[in-house]
Design an enzyme around this catalytic site. Structure first.
Site, PDB file in Angstrom:
ATOM      1  N   ALA A  11     -16.152 -42.786  13.743  1.00 52.83           N
ATOM      2  CA  ALA A  11     -14.513 -43.292  13.793  1.00 52.83           C
ATOM      3  C   ALA A  11     -13.718 -42.400  14.203  1.00 52.83           C
ATOM      4  CB  ALA A  11     -14.343 -43.830  12.474  1.00 52.83           C
ATOM      5  N   LYS A  12     -14.082 -40.941  14.171  1.00 57.29           N
ATOM      6  CA  LYS A  12     -13.282 -39.827  14.600  1.00 57.29           C
ATOM      7  C   LYS A  12     -13.591 -39.353  15.984  1.00 57.29           C
ATOM      8  CE  LYS A  12     -12.115 -38.259   9.980  1.00 57.29           C
ATOM      9  NZ  LYS A  12     -12.644 -37.678   8.880  1.00 57.29           N
ATOM     10  N   ILE A  15     -14.299 -42.155  21.594  1.00 52.93           N
ATOM     11  CA  ILE A  15     -14.155 -43.663  21.848  1.00 52.93           C
ATOM     12  C   ILE A  15     -14.167 -44.306  20.311  1.00 52.93           C
ATOM     13  CG2 ILE A  15     -16.723 -43.978  22.031  1.00 52.93           C
ATOM     14  CD1 ILE A  15     -16.204 -46.341  23.548  1.00 52.93           C
ATOM     15  N   THR A  79     -23.451 -46.148  21.847  1.00 50.59           N
ATOM     16  CA  THR A  79     -24.114 -45.055  22.104  1.00 50.59           C
ATOM     17  C   THR A  79     -25.171 -44.919  23.030  1.00 50.59           C
ATOM     18  OG1 THR A  79     -23.265 -44.281  19.821  1.00 50.59           O
ATOM     19  CG2 THR A  79     -25.231 -42.839  20.413  1.00 50.59           C
ATOM     20  N   ALA A 105     -24.527 -52.063  24.682  1.00 50.54           N
ATOM     21  CA  ALA A 105     -23.920 -51.923  26.048  1.00 50.54           C
ATOM     22  C   ALA A 105     -23.634 -50.713  26.585  1.00 50.54           C
ATOM     23  CB  ALA A 105     -22.522 -52.618  25.591  1.00 50.54           C
ATOM     24  N   ASN A 107     -22.359 -50.047  28.903  1.00 52.58           N
ATOM     25  CA  ASN A 107     -20.782 -49.598  29.157  1.00 52.58           C
ATOM     26  C   ASN A 107     -20.043 -50.835  28.792  1.00 52.58           C
ATOM     27  OD1 ASN A 107     -18.089 -49.133  30.612  1.00 52.58           O
ATOM     28  ND2 ASN A 107     -19.110 -47.356  31.713  1.00 52.58           N
ATOM     29  N   HIS A 135     -18.339 -37.329  34.603  1.00 56.29           N
ATOM     30  CA  HIS A 135     -17.736 -37.494  33.475  1.00 56.29           C
ATOM     31  C   HIS A 135     -16.902 -36.147  33.067  1.00 56.29           C
ATOM     32  CE1 HIS A 135     -20.373 -40.951  33.092  1.00 56.29           C
ATOM     33  NE2 HIS A 135     -19.806 -41.388  31.953  1.00 56.29           N
ATOM     34  N   HIS A 136     -16.142 -36.269  31.915  1.00 52.41           N
ATOM     35  CA  HIS A 136     -15.680 -35.197  31.176  1.00 52.41           C
ATOM     36  C   HIS A 136     -16.805 -34.354  30.757  1.00 52.41           C
ATOM     37  CE1 HIS A 136     -17.054 -36.692  27.340  1.00 52.41           C
ATOM     38  NE2 HIS A 136     -16.836 -37.940  27.749  1.00 52.41           N
ATOM     39  N   LYS A 139     -19.406 -34.388  27.463  1.00 53.89           N
ATOM     40  CA  LYS A 139     -20.393 -35.372  27.303  1.00 53.89           C
ATOM     41  C   LYS A 139     -21.570 -34.730  26.971  1.00 53.89           C
ATOM     42  CE  LYS A 139     -22.244 -39.329  29.417  1.00 53.89           C
ATOM     43  NZ  LYS A 139     -22.685 -40.255  28.279  1.00 53.89           N
ATOM     44  N   THR A 146     -24.915 -45.469  31.740  1.00 56.29           N
ATOM     45  CA  THR A 146     -24.495 -46.395  32.592  1.00 56.29           C
ATOM     46  C   THR A 146     -25.416 -46.232  33.971  1.00 56.29           C
ATOM     47  OG1 THR A 146     -22.340 -46.497  31.576  1.00 56.29           O
ATOM     48  CG2 THR A 146     -22.351 -47.303  33.892  1.00 56.29           C
TER      49      THR A 146
HETATM   50  N1  LIG Z   1     -20.926 -47.779  26.115  1.00 54.70           N
HETATM   51  C1  LIG Z   1     -19.733 -47.557  26.369  1.00 54.70           C
HETATM   52  O1  LIG Z   1     -18.826 -48.033  26.939  1.00 54.70           O
HETATM   53  C2  LIG Z   1     -19.232 -46.033  26.195  1.00 54.70           C
HETATM   54  C3  LIG Z   1     -20.208 -45.194  25.418  1.00 54.70           C
HETATM   55  N2  LIG Z   1     -20.062 -43.966  24.874  1.00 54.70           N
HETATM   56  C4  LIG Z   1     -20.876 -43.269  24.185  1.00 54.70           C
HETATM   57  O2  LIG Z   1     -20.487 -43.251  22.884  1.00 54.70           O
HETATM   58  C5  LIG Z   1     -20.889 -42.247  22.203  1.00 54.70           C
HETATM   59  C6  LIG Z   1     -19.826 -41.245  21.858  1.00 54.70           C
HETATM   60  O3  LIG Z   1     -19.071 -40.928  22.706  1.00 54.70           O
HETATM   61  P1  LIG Z   1     -17.411 -40.165  22.505  1.00 54.70           P
HETATM   62  O4  LIG Z   1     -16.777 -40.791  21.410  1.00 54.70           O
HETATM   63  O5  LIG Z   1     -17.261 -39.360  23.694  1.00 54.70           O
HETATM   64  O6  LIG Z   1     -18.233 -38.513  21.481  1.00 54.70           O
HETATM   65  P2  LIG Z   1     -17.776 -38.006  20.399  1.00 54.70           P
HETATM   66  O7  LIG Z   1     -18.405 -36.779  20.197  1.00 54.70           O
HETATM   67  O8  LIG Z   1     -16.143 -37.678  20.707  1.00 54.70           O
HETATM   68  O9  LIG Z   1     -17.684 -39.102  18.973  1.00 54.70           O
HETATM   69  C7  LIG Z   1     -18.924 -39.277  18.284  1.00 54.70           C
HETATM   70  C8  LIG Z   1     -18.597 -38.973  16.839  1.00 54.70           C
HETATM   71  O10 LIG Z   1     -19.574 -39.640  16.218  1.00 54.70           O
HETATM   72  C9  LIG Z   1     -19.577 -38.907  14.967  1.00 54.70           C
HETATM   73  N3  LIG Z   1     -20.891 -38.755  14.382  1.00 54.70           N
HETATM   74  C10 LIG Z   1     -22.047 -38.198  14.528  1.00 54.70           C
HETATM   75  N4  LIG Z   1     -23.102 -38.559  13.591  1.00 54.70           N
HETATM   76  C11 LIG Z   1     -22.664 -39.675  12.810  1.00 54.70           C
HETATM   77  C12 LIG Z   1     -23.119 -40.440  11.940  1.00 54.70           C
HETATM   78  N5  LIG Z   1     -24.339 -40.018  11.789  1.00 54.70           N
HETATM   79  N6  LIG Z   1     -22.170 -41.237  11.264  1.00 54.70           N
HETATM   80  C13 LIG Z   1     -20.973 -41.224  11.637  1.00 54.70           C
HETATM   81  N7  LIG Z   1     -20.290 -40.682  12.495  1.00 54.70           N
HETATM   82  C14 LIG Z   1     -21.184 -39.584  13.308  1.00 54.70           C
HETATM   83  C15 LIG Z   1     -19.110 -37.384  15.306  1.00 54.70           C
HETATM   84  O11 LIG Z   1     -18.607 -36.277  14.488  1.00 54.70           O
HETATM   85  C16 LIG Z   1     -18.116 -37.617  16.135  1.00 54.70           C
HETATM   86  O12 LIG Z   1     -16.806 -37.609  15.594  1.00 54.70           O
HETATM   87  C17 LIG Z   1     -21.814 -41.333  23.328  1.00 54.70           C
HETATM   88  O13 LIG Z   1     -23.035 -41.663  23.216  1.00 54.70           O
HETATM   89  C18 LIG Z   1     -21.131 -41.875  24.528  1.00 54.70           C
HETATM   90  O14 LIG Z   1     -21.710 -41.674  25.802  1.00 54.70           O
HETATM   91  C19 LIG Z   1     -18.525 -43.562  24.920  1.00 54.70           C
HETATM   92  C20 LIG Z   1     -17.735 -44.113  25.852  1.00 54.70           C
HETATM   93  C21 LIG Z   1     -18.029 -45.661  26.348  1.00 54.70           C
HETATM   94  O1  LIG Z   2     -19.532 -40.202  27.110  1.00 54.60           O
HETATM   95  C1  LIG Z   2     -18.994 -41.148  27.774  1.00 54.60           C
HETATM   96  O2  LIG Z   2     -17.637 -40.827  27.896  1.00 54.60           O
HETATM   97  C2  LIG Z   2     -19.424 -42.423  28.456  1.00 54.60           C
HETATM   98  N1  LIG Z   2     -20.543 -42.813  27.983  1.00 54.60           N
HETATM   99  C3  LIG Z   2     -21.316 -44.072  28.420  1.00 54.60           C
HETATM  100  C4  LIG Z   2     -22.420 -43.532  29.465  1.00 54.60           C
HETATM  101  O3  LIG Z   2     -23.104 -42.774  29.199  1.00 54.60           O
HETATM  102  O4  LIG Z   2     -22.650 -44.313  30.390  1.00 54.60           O
HETATM  103  C5  LIG Z   2     -20.295 -44.835  29.012  1.00 54.60           C
HETATM  104  C6  LIG Z   2     -19.351 -44.324  29.836  1.00 54.60           C
HETATM  105  O5  LIG Z   2     -19.673 -43.743  30.912  1.00 54.60           O
HETATM  106  C7  LIG Z   2     -18.237 -43.290  28.980  1.00 54.60           C
END
Ligand SMILES: NC(=O)C1=CN([C@@H]2O[C@H](COP(=O)(O)OP(=O)(O)OC[C@H]3O[C@@H](n4cnc5c(N)ncnc54)[C@H](O)[C@@H]3O)[C@@H](O)[C@H]2O)C=CC1
Ligand SMILES: O=C(O)C1=N[C@H](C(=O)O)C[C@H](O)C1
Length: 250
Positions: A11-12, A15, A79, A105, A107, A135-136, A139, A146
């Protein structure tokens, strides 16, 4: 009508924090838990959550899903880091809890889902195809979930159509210069400050090229897909892979 009780894991995060706001703003949902790293999963069960939105890390996702499925909590998973082995393990857990649904999903944005669909349609008609994801730099995984899924769908479409392998005369190359080989499709990953999530599918044939490009400019692009997933997963037991399964794309 009672509201859907939704929890967010991660949650922190980038996304996850956006998902917390989106669930709070949805009139048909109640945010009952927002867990970060180190929070006890028991809080999820105690909150009465019907759906957990899982947005953590590849290292945490399996433990979280094990708990959710054992407690009959449906899950919407963004994730990344999915392998055949992980999917088989999750399917095994779901077999023991046949009423529980999990949506994974790669994406959640409609543009990215359509990019995958368009790439699948186009792939057999071109000699060459490569994927570039951008990506940023925060990551942690490459290539993106995706891009991996896009390459797999392209490879499936080309196999089904009997398309020949893409031409490539490379004899010598620095490690990585031709990208990662995902099911025969080269996938290139760029990490650049200022970017969020972007992808190009490059297709080439005799005398022409086609580029399919998608840009997620803000995490809000993922929210309608997450909310749709949460609404649909509660009535869709078992594993669903890909948001397109909850969309009528024809
Ligand atoms: N499917 C989609 O459309 C999208 C998927 N993602 C994916 O979502 C994931 C997270 O991405 P971001 O938010 O950019 O990363 P981030 O690093 O900003 O956030 C992940 C968060 O999860 C927390 N965390 C880690 N282990 C945990 C646990 N056991 N329980 C609860 N919280 C925990 C971390 O402390 C952190 O705050 C990545 O795998 C990313 O690729 C991101 C954007 C879109
Ligand atoms: O980490 C991200 O930011 C994103 N992760 C997902 C991926 O690995 O495809 C979805 C999107 O690209 C953003």
């Amino acid at each position: 009508m009672s509201k859907l009780r939704v929890a967010v894991l991660g949650a922190k995060g980038r996304i996850g924090s956006e998902a917390v706001r989106a669930v709070e703003a949805a009139e048909d949902m109640e945010l009952v838990a927002a867990l970060g790293r180190g929070d006890k999963l028991e809080a999820l069960a105690d909150s009465g959550a019907q759906v957990a939105v899982e947005l953590t890390t590849p290292a945490s996702v399996m433990g979280n899903l094990d708990f959710c499925v054992r407690h009959g909590i449906h899950a919407v998973v963004g994730t990344t880091g999915w392998t055949d082995e992980r999917l088989a393990q999750l399917t095994g857990w779901l077999d023991q809890s046949p009423e529980t649904g999990v949506l994974i999903a790669p994406n959640f944005s409609i543009g990215a889902v359509l990019t995958m669909k368009f790439a699948q349609i186009a792939a057999p008609y071109f000699e060459s195809v490569e994927v570039v994801e951008l990506h940023h730099p925060n990551k942690v995984d490459a290539p993106s979930g995706t891009a991996t899924r896009t390459a797999q769908l392209i490879a499936d479409a080309r196999r089904a159509a009997g398309t020949a392998p893409a031409p490539d005369a490379t004899v010598t190359a620095l490690d990585g210069a031709r990208g990662a080989n995902v099911d025969g499709v080269p996938v290139h990953a760029v990490r650049l400050r200022g970017l969020l999530a972007h992808q190009e599918v490059l297709l080439g044939g005799e005398g022409e090229t086609l580029t399919i490009r998608h840009d997620s400019l803000h995490h809000s692009s993922f929210m309608p897909g997450i909310l749709l997933g949460a609404r649909r997963v509660v009535t869709t037991p078992g594993l669903t892979f890909g948001l397109e399964n909850f969309l009528d794309l024809g």
